[in-house]
Design a protein around this motif. Sequence first.
Motif, short mmCIF file in Angstrom:
data_model
loop_
_atom_site.label_atom_id
_atom_site.label_comp_id
_atom_site.label_asym_id
_atom_site.label_seq_id
_atom_site.Cartn_x
_atom_site.Cartn_y
_atom_site.Cartn_z
N ALA A 20 74.66 -4.81 80.42
CA ALA A 20 74.99 -6.10 81.06
C ALA A 20 75.03 -7.21 80.02
O ALA A 20 74.24 -7.23 79.07
N ALA A 21 76.01 -8.12 80.22
CA ALA A 21 76.15 -9.25 79.30
C ALA A 21 74.83 -10.00 79.23
O ALA A 21 74.18 -10.22 80.24
N GLY A 22 74.44 -10.36 78.01
CA GLY A 22 73.19 -11.11 77.86
C GLY A 22 72.01 -10.23 77.52
O GLY A 22 71.00 -10.71 77.01
N ASP A 23 72.09 -8.92 77.79
CA ASP A 23 70.99 -8.03 77.44
C ASP A 23 71.12 -7.61 75.97
O ASP A 23 72.20 -7.25 75.52
N ASP A 24 70.02 -7.66 75.23
CA ASP A 24 70.01 -7.16 73.85
C ASP A 24 69.76 -5.65 73.91
O ASP A 24 68.73 -5.22 74.43
N PRO A 25 70.71 -4.84 73.40
CA PRO A 25 70.56 -3.39 73.54
C PRO A 25 69.36 -2.82 72.78
O PRO A 25 68.96 -1.69 73.03
N MET A 26 68.79 -3.62 71.87
CA MET A 26 67.64 -3.13 71.11
C MET A 26 66.30 -3.50 71.76
O MET A 26 65.24 -3.08 71.29
N VAL A 27 66.35 -4.31 72.80
CA VAL A 27 65.10 -4.75 73.44
C VAL A 27 64.94 -4.04 74.79
O VAL A 27 65.80 -4.18 75.67
N PRO A 28 63.87 -3.28 74.95
CA PRO A 28 63.70 -2.58 76.23
C PRO A 28 63.51 -3.54 77.39
O PRO A 28 62.82 -4.56 77.26
N ARG A 29 64.16 -3.22 78.51
CA ARG A 29 63.83 -3.90 79.76
C ARG A 29 62.59 -3.21 80.33
O ARG A 29 62.36 -2.03 80.10
#
Length: 287
Positions: free
Chosen positions: A11-20
């Motif tokens: 999703a736009a705005g999510d950093d792919p390196m930071v876990p949700r």
Amino acid sequence: MAYTAEAPAIAAGDDPMVPRIGRVRRRVRELSDVWTLTVEMEDGRPLAFAPGQFNMLTAFGVGEAAISISGDRDRADSGLIHTIRAVGPVSGALTRLGPGDVIGVRGPFGVGWPVDAAKGSDVVIVAGGLGLAPLRPLIYAVLASRKDYGRFALLFGARTPADILFRREIEQWRRRLDVEIQVTVDTSGEDWYGNVGVVTALVPQASFDPQNTIAYVCGPEVMMRFGAAALRDAGVPDTAMYLSMERNMKCGVGLCGHCQLGTAFVCRDGPVFRNDVLRPLMAVKEL
Ligand SMILES: Cc1cc2nc3c(=O)[nH]c(=O)nc-3n(C[C@H](O)[C@H](O)[C@H](O)COP(=O)(O)OP(=O)(O)OC[C@H]3O[C@@H](n4cnc5c(N)ncnc54)[C@H](O)[C@@H]3O)c2cc1C
Ligand code: FES
């Protein structure tokens, strides 16, 4: 390198390196060493995915591992589902998480199974062991619009009857008249009356038109090699076969090079590869 764009991006705005952050809602034991976790995202946003994609799951304080999504893409709002075999520190810690425990989720990553490519064709799925887990979202997708496909054969092999993953669900699928299900085990016990032998031996017995079939193969690498050979012997071209590869993963987004396979990155260009693309990659000595 990728053959399809059937993969939702992060999703736009999510950093792919930071876990949700997610929380385990449910933990079900599938086999002696395999559990299925249902995870809810803390922010309430469901995680859209394509069949065959994977997430990087974090067991906090232990580490991160690539785990395929094994749930139904059409029911993403009812939780994110992963089926995990405890083989080492991270997978072991993930499978010990219980309801309410926190889990990290990065993804979904990679290129999944091309579901729409098989519309109008026969579908053959060849699965070995835990390889059935990444294929389950594809099975759900084909069953959800069954009339769009030709004949549908699911060929599944397990080591022993006790290793048959998703057994109850396989029984439900078997009751349908529009699916051919064949299960085999490497080693049987006294109470097994089904097929015995390797899963690839089921390919010549299945009903499909090799010139109008899309085949999907997932399991241990040696099984996939023999599975692809059996499909080729049956007349299915490499351009109609898709295999899902496993390699050591770190970033999941094509940055670190850990998952290199020849000139491709499995995390970004795969994990699902069409076999005519994959074969030359397997022939390249890894860098
Ligand atoms: C795209 C992708 C999708 C994946 N999907 C799933 C999934 O849905 N479910 C799942 O359980 N795993 C899946 N895996 C495999 C998982 O990422 C690895 O098993 C991971 O290394 C486990 O980390 P660990 O720290 O627990 O074990 P590690 O310390 O990495 O490994 C411990 C020991 O187990 C061996 N080992 C590692 N992986 C496997 C394996 N897959 N089978 C047998 N032995 C192994 C290692 O060689 C080592 O000896 C996937 C991997 C990839 C690349
Ligand atoms: S895991 Fe880093 S490039 Fe694929």
